[in-house]
Design an enzyme around this catalytic site. Structure first.
Site, PDB file in Angstrom:
ATOM      1  CB  THR A 158      -0.957  -0.006   1.206  1.00 10.23           C
ATOM      2  OG1 THR A 158      -0.208  -0.251   2.410  1.00 10.23           O
ATOM      3  CG2 THR A 158      -2.017  -1.082   1.049  1.00 10.23           C
ATOM      4  CE  LYS A 201       0.395  -3.320   3.563  1.00 11.17           C
ATOM      5  NZ  LYS A 201      -0.240  -2.285   4.502  1.00 11.17           N
ATOM      6  CB  THR A 242      -1.091  -1.120   9.199  1.00 10.16           C
ATOM      7  OG1 THR A 242      -1.825  -0.359  10.114  1.00 10.16           O
ATOM      8  CG2 THR A 242      -1.852  -1.143   7.899  1.00 10.16           C
ATOM      9  CD  GLU A 264       2.045   5.152   6.196  1.00 17.65           C
ATOM     10  OE1 GLU A 264       1.837   5.933   7.135  1.00 17.65           O
ATOM     11  OE2 GLU A 264       1.157   4.454   5.676  1.00 17.65           O
ATOM     12  CG  ASN A 296       0.023   8.666   7.796  1.00 16.32           C
ATOM     13  OD1 ASN A 296      -0.641   7.677   7.536  1.00 16.32           O
ATOM     14  ND2 ASN A 296       1.347   8.637   7.862  1.00 16.32           N
TER      15      ASN A 296
END
Length: 429
Positions: A167, A193, A204, A290, A412
């Site tokens: 993602t 992932k 996540t 991220e 985010n």
């Protein structure tokens, strides 16, 4: 490359060889992926993957501890009770979470389409999803393509499968090893992932691991729980735990190696091997957080109990102030010790030592004469360790974490609203 890995929890060394192949490195597994336009039909990227075993498997899984669970998690938890899992179908671009009864129907539809394409029972299929929460799955773009996906399955399909579950990841995550055992060997490999919302008790994240070892269900369960606890439950990026977290391990017994029995030397070897693969994948997840810029290993040692060591390590790893200082390459040990202080761990301030890399910054709760310039060199590196010695006992714990960057906050800030606006512009919402 040949090497051996050290398991700090059992103090045993087991030889292994790193091999290619990822989740299809083990004998008898095939995978593949296609593009279904799940998040955006105008964008061609791999977003649906399928993994199968040619023969029946012993399978175990661990799912999110979040009380809000995605539809795919609910369906997979029911299916895993049958144990004989033959396939995993997974998508990116949509989490199928908070989607009500329709979400359950869609998850089951993915299982049904997979079962029909492979000639197996629907309950032999695990289904996983990752992506945006609260949006209905575009199931009409998925189920008609499953037969096509089943037709391209290959022992060389791991790379495509790993890309299809990405993602916000910037790169695929894959690792596999071969381990000598008795007169033969077995293989363990996996893909994962995960990039944001990463916290102990998984994250996540999705992780699929396969092995050709011959192992009984109870022994696989014991090995898996131990490996997850010492890998995926030891990482954190932002302190959040997702609705979709899933780790699945499939064993098909096709290796030319002795059966793995409870309490045997082979069982110890297998546990170390499984832990190695999970830990490497867990580290890859943190490193690819991220927009993070630092990978930091928090080592707490000499705590009174393991619970105390874990509390201290997690408090430091989750502290926003600490993570901001790391991003700025600031070796601020004061922020570290204040996080230790509120962690709930039993401690004495005057006994705490703190090291950045191998350099001591705090001794007995007080600053040291270590030059600031030397400490700054450590935290400027993209990977470094922070060691906290509580000098209270002999218990240790490690947590892997990251810094907090401006880019992380920006990334985010508008994911959901941007997705909704995009759907409305296309007339899909």
């Amino acid at each position: 490359m040949s090497d051996d890995f050290f398991d700090p929890f059992r103090e045993s060394r087991v030889p292994f060889t790193t091999i290619d192949g990822g989740v299809t490195a083990a004998r008898g597994f095939r995978a593949g992926a296609i593009s279904c336009g799940i998040k955006n039909p105008d964008v061609k990227r791999l977003d649906l993957m399928l993994l199968t075993s040619d023969v029946p498997t012993v399978t175990d899984a661990v799912f999110t501890t979040n009380k809000v669970r995605a539809a795919c998690v609910r369906v997979s938890q029911q299916h895993i009770k049958d144990s004989d899992v033959r396939a995993i179908i997974a998508n990116s671009g949509n989490a199928n979470a908070c989607t009500g009864p329709q979400g359950i129907q869609d998850a089951k539809a993915m299982c049904k389409a997979t079962a029909e394409a492979l000639g197996i029972r629907m309950r032999q299929v695990q289904v996983c999803s990752t992506g945006i929460i609260g949006m209905n799955m575009p199931i009409q773009r998925i189920t008609p393509r499953v037969k096509e996906l089943a037709d391209i399955l290959s022992p060389a399909g791991s790379d495509d499968a790993s890309r299809a579950i990405m993602t916000s990841d910037t790169k695929p995550k894959s690792f596999a090893i071969e381990v000598p055992c008795g007169s033969g060997s077995f293989r363990v490999g996996g893909i994962a992932k995960g990039a944001g919302m990463i916290c102990p008790n998984m994250a996540t994240m999705l992780c699929f691991i396969t092995t050709d070892a011959k192992i009984a269900p109870d022994e696989l369960k014991r090995a898996m729980r131990c490996a997850v606890d010492q890998s995926f439950n030891c990482i954190t990026i932002d302190g959040d735990t997702s609705t979709n977290d899933t780790v699945i391990v499939m064993s098909n017994g096709m290796a030319e190696a002795p059966p793995i029995k409870k309490g045997s030397e082979e069982a110890k070897i297998f546990r170390c091997a499984l832990h190695k693969v999970m830990l490497e994948l867990a580290k890859m997840i943190v490193s690819d957080g991220e927009r993070v810029t630092k990978f930091v290993e928090i080592r707490v040692r000499n705590a009174r109990t393991h619970a105390d060591a874990k509390k201290a390590a997690e408090a430091v790893a989750k502290s926003m102030l600490v993570k901001c200082s790391w991003h700025g390459s600031d070796p601020n040990w004061g922020r570290v010790i204040h996080a230790i202080g509120y962690s709930g761990a039993r401690l004495r301030e005057e006994l705490i030592d703190i090291y950045f890399g191998g350099l001591i910054a705090c001794k007995g709760g007080l600053t040291t004469n270590t030059p600031m310039s030397e400490l700054e060199k450590v935290v400027k590196e993209p990977r470094f360790s922070v060691t906290i010695d509580l000098n209270q006992g002999s218990a240790n714990h490690i947590v892997y974490t990251s810094d907090l960057s401006e880019e992380y906050v920006d990334f985010n800030s508008s994911e959901y609203s941007a997705a909704v606006h995009a759907k409305r512009q296309k007339g899909l919402a």
